[in-house]
Design an enzyme around this catalytic site. Structure first.
Site, PDB file in Angstrom:
ATOM      1  N   SER A 190      34.623  70.485  12.089  1.00 44.28           N
ATOM      2  CA  SER A 190      35.387  71.290  13.025  1.00 44.28           C
ATOM      3  C   SER A 190      35.599  72.702  12.481  1.00 44.28           C
ATOM      4  CB  SER A 190      36.704  70.584  13.357  1.00 44.28           C
ATOM      5  OG  SER A 190      37.249  71.050  14.555  1.00 44.28           O
ATOM      6  N   ASP A 296      31.396  65.103  22.366  1.00 48.28           N
ATOM      7  CA  ASP A 296      32.489  65.919  21.837  1.00 48.28           C
ATOM      8  C   ASP A 296      32.946  66.880  22.927  1.00 48.28           C
ATOM      9  OD1 ASP A 296      34.238  67.553  20.415  1.00 48.28           O
ATOM     10  OD2 ASP A 296      32.974  67.609  18.624  1.00 48.28           O
ATOM     11  N   HIS A 327      34.768  63.846  18.877  1.00 45.35           N
ATOM     12  CA  HIS A 327      35.008  64.743  17.738  1.00 45.35           C
ATOM     13  C   HIS A 327      35.314  63.899  16.494  1.00 45.35           C
ATOM     14  CE1 HIS A 327      35.680  68.865  16.467  1.00 45.35           C
ATOM     15  NE2 HIS A 327      36.873  68.576  15.981  1.00 45.35           N
TER      16      HIS A 327
END
Length: 632
Positions: A190, A296, A327
């Site tokens: 991320s 995601d 995610h």
């Protein structure tokens, strides 16, 4: 290959040999081995000058280091695995939200995640960097901007002798990285992986590889999609989330810039240009191992697709894993294979081990929960961007497009409601579908949809999704774990201490049976028909031509299923609605769908016939329960 490791002292002695013998290092049988003591590893913190100034004060970023003691004692230098993050104090890393911990003297005790436990005994240093404005670093959090990137880059410069570090935040003595050989690999999920992309795009010397996991490649595309707002907030909100209140108060100027530079209108600004790493992909010298969940809906798949394409044009050495998750880190959906693969990747690109990983298949794709396939290249060999014709109700099977279709925006509906009603005529969408396929159809890469559209009002947003219609068992990517369930058992990955055990909760696939699967998406704001630089009001009834970029995918629609394109207005929960409620009319004769079909024009069956809408059919089962976005 065993991955639950212990330090094998007899083996270590055999490698290191008696005092006075030649140094053997940690590499044996084509892989680095856990021959060094994790318990006795050196743990230290340094503060690195970034060369930037905020409010008249120089900015230093904190880097916590753990490295094996033995190589330095033998005069040997070692490579670095580095994770730069804003989350080491506020929010934590990994499935268990681990944070950094320190002893009473401020020395690091817990290094979040498994990188230190697994790799330090194998001869790597692990360096965890607090991004500017977070935890123990100075400066202000500028969300992917020059301060963040410069801060992480400065640590690589210090490792290579080009920057200065100090023993304390206020100065202290100068500290040199005399133990480092200059080779750095950045990794992270991320935001952490995003900074790895940003630093790689500077072309900094010494960065040999990056492993961006679910990472952003252009911050505009995190907040906007071709002018359409994906989130109502601004990067200032995200900065406030990771900064402590005292830092936020000191950083009012930066906060103002973060808010002003990201207009809700969706206009492209210089602020976004500063945070577009794709634009500087030609500077990347590092190899890149991309990992992303195909479902995601936080850091959406456009990010890996445009980054991958730009790197491919540059000829950068690459590898890719695409899962069915949302995610999620691969450590939590394919743990053993992931650690083995990452081990080989770092050994090759940081230690120079000729283990063949650069000659292995480029792509691993999850086809069903825990079922993976590989491809020598990605997109798959034989993929062609192929025109698929659109006629009312029908996808493909014709040599021309014809007719018109219309729908009215309903901001309460989303892609899953559309997919569930794919065979029902509803006023909020239009559907184009094949008949049942007589053979598998695979898409690999990115497609696009060019539409000529007129709006009944002065503003309009438009969504397009590709749907696999048919029963399937898939990961429950809209569940709380985004495709995984966390178990109560633990397994250990490397060495540990009481303060950093190296043991983590196990996981399993969270699956669901569905009747339709959305696998590619795109969203636009029609007001940006002329340019992303400036949106403008629409003239009702005037046709506008725009191309919707469909997100990259690697999906097989199996024989017996149908492939559908659904075009509608607001995709509730994924884009914000416009300030009017338009009816949109699409001129199909001046519209075009292009799909990345493996096999090209022969992939879709010929002779499609329009299907009568089954208006009384029961809705298909789809996933429900979308979770709010969390950039961790």
């Amino acid at each position: 290959m065993a991955v639950i490791a212990t330090v094998l002292f007899a083996f270590a002695a055999a490698l290191l040999g008696p005092v006075g013998t030649a140094w053997a290092g940690s590499v044996h049988n084509g892989a680095s081995q856990p021959v060094y003591s994790y318990t006795d590893a050196i743990r230290e913190s340094v503060w690195v000058d970034t060369g930037t100034v905020v409010d008249g004060a120089p900015v230093r970023v904190a880097a916590d280091i753990i490295r094996p003691r033995e190589p330095a004692a033998h005069g040997r230098r070692i490579p670095v695995i580095m994770d730069a993050s804003p989350y080491y104090s506020c929010c934590g890393r990994g499935n268990e939200s681990q944070v950094k911990t320190y002893d009473a003297n401020g020395q690091p005790v817990q290094f979040p995640l498994y990188y230190d436990n697994y790799f330090v005994p194998r001869g790597y240093a692990v360096v965890l960097v607090d991004l500017a404005g977070t935890n123990r670093s100075d400066g202000c959090e500028d969300v992917g901007g020059p301060l963040e990137v410069a801060g992480a880059k400065s640590v690589i410069d210090w490792i290579n002798g080009r920057a200065t570090a100090h023993s304390s935040r206020t100065g202290g003595t100068e500290v040199k990285a005399s133990w480092a050989d200059g080779s750095v690999g950045m990794i992270g999920k991320s935001w952490d992986g995003t900074i790895a992309n940003g630093v790689a795009a500077t072309g900094v010397d010494g960065l040999k590889t990056i492993v961006p996991i679910s990472a952003i490649s252009s911050w505009y595309d995190y907040y906007r999609s071709q002018g359409a707002p994906l989130y109502p907030g601004t990067p200032a909100d995200l900065a406030g989330y990771v900064e402590d209140p005292a830092t936020t108060a000191r950083c009012a100027t930066t906060q103002g810039e973060l808010a002003a530079g990201a207009p809700y209108s969706g206009d492209w600004t210089s602020f976004w240009q500063q945070r577009d790493y794709v634009a500087n992909a030609d500077k990347v010298k590092a190899s890149v191992f991309v990992v992303h969940g195909q479902q995601d809906l936080n850091v959406r798949t456009v990010h890996f697709g445009q980054w991958w394409d730009a790197l491919a044009a540059r000829g950068v050495p690459r590898k890719i894993w695409l899962s069915q998750t949302g995610h999620v880190d691969p450590f939590d959906y394919r743990r053993s294979a992931w650690v083995d693969t990452l081990h080989g990747w770092f050994d090759h690109y940081l230690m120079g081990v000729d283990n063949g990983i650069d000659r292995q298949p480029m792509a691993d794709i999850e086809r069903a929960p825990d079922q993976w396939s590989t491809d020598a290249k990605w997109p798959a060999p034989g993929t062609r961007l192929t025109t698929v014709h659109l006629n009312p109700g029908t996808l493909g099977g014709s040599s021309t497009n014809s007719g018109t279709t219309a729908f009215t925006d309903d901001p309460s509906r989303d892609e899953n409601a559309w997919a569930a009603d794919v065979d029902r005529s509803t006023p909020d969408k239009t559907v184009f579908s094949t008949r049942a396929l007589d053979h598998d159809v695979r898409m690999s890469g990115s497609g696009d949809l060019t539409l000529t559209v007129g709006s009944s009002t002065t503003s309009a947003h438009l969504s397009a999704v590709l749907v696999d219609i048919g029963p399937a068992a898939i990961r429950n990517y809209l569940g709380s774990g985004e495709g995984i369930s966390t178990l109560t058992t633990r397994s250990c990955w490397g060495e540990g201490t009481p303060g950093d055990t190296g043991c983590f909760l196990d996981t399993a696939a969270d699956t669901s049976q569905v009747g339709a699967t959305v696998f590619s998406r795109g969203w636009i704001d029609l007001g940006h028909y002329a340019s992303l630089d400036h949106g403008r009001p629409l003239t009702p009834g005037t046709p506008y031509r725009m191309t919707v970029h469909l997100s990259p995918t690697d999906h097989v629609v199996p024989a017996g299923h149908r492939l559908a394109l659904i075009v509608a207005g607001t995709d509730n929960g994924l884009i914000d609605p416009p300030d009017t409620k338009p009816t949109l009319t699409v001129d199909l004769s001046h519209s075009e769908l292009r799909l990345p079909l493996v096999g090209g024009t022969g992939a879709l069956p010929a002779g499609q016939q329009p299907r009568a809408a089954a208006s009384q059919a029961a809705p298909l089962a789809v996933l429900t329960g979308r979770q709010p976005a969390d950039l961790r």
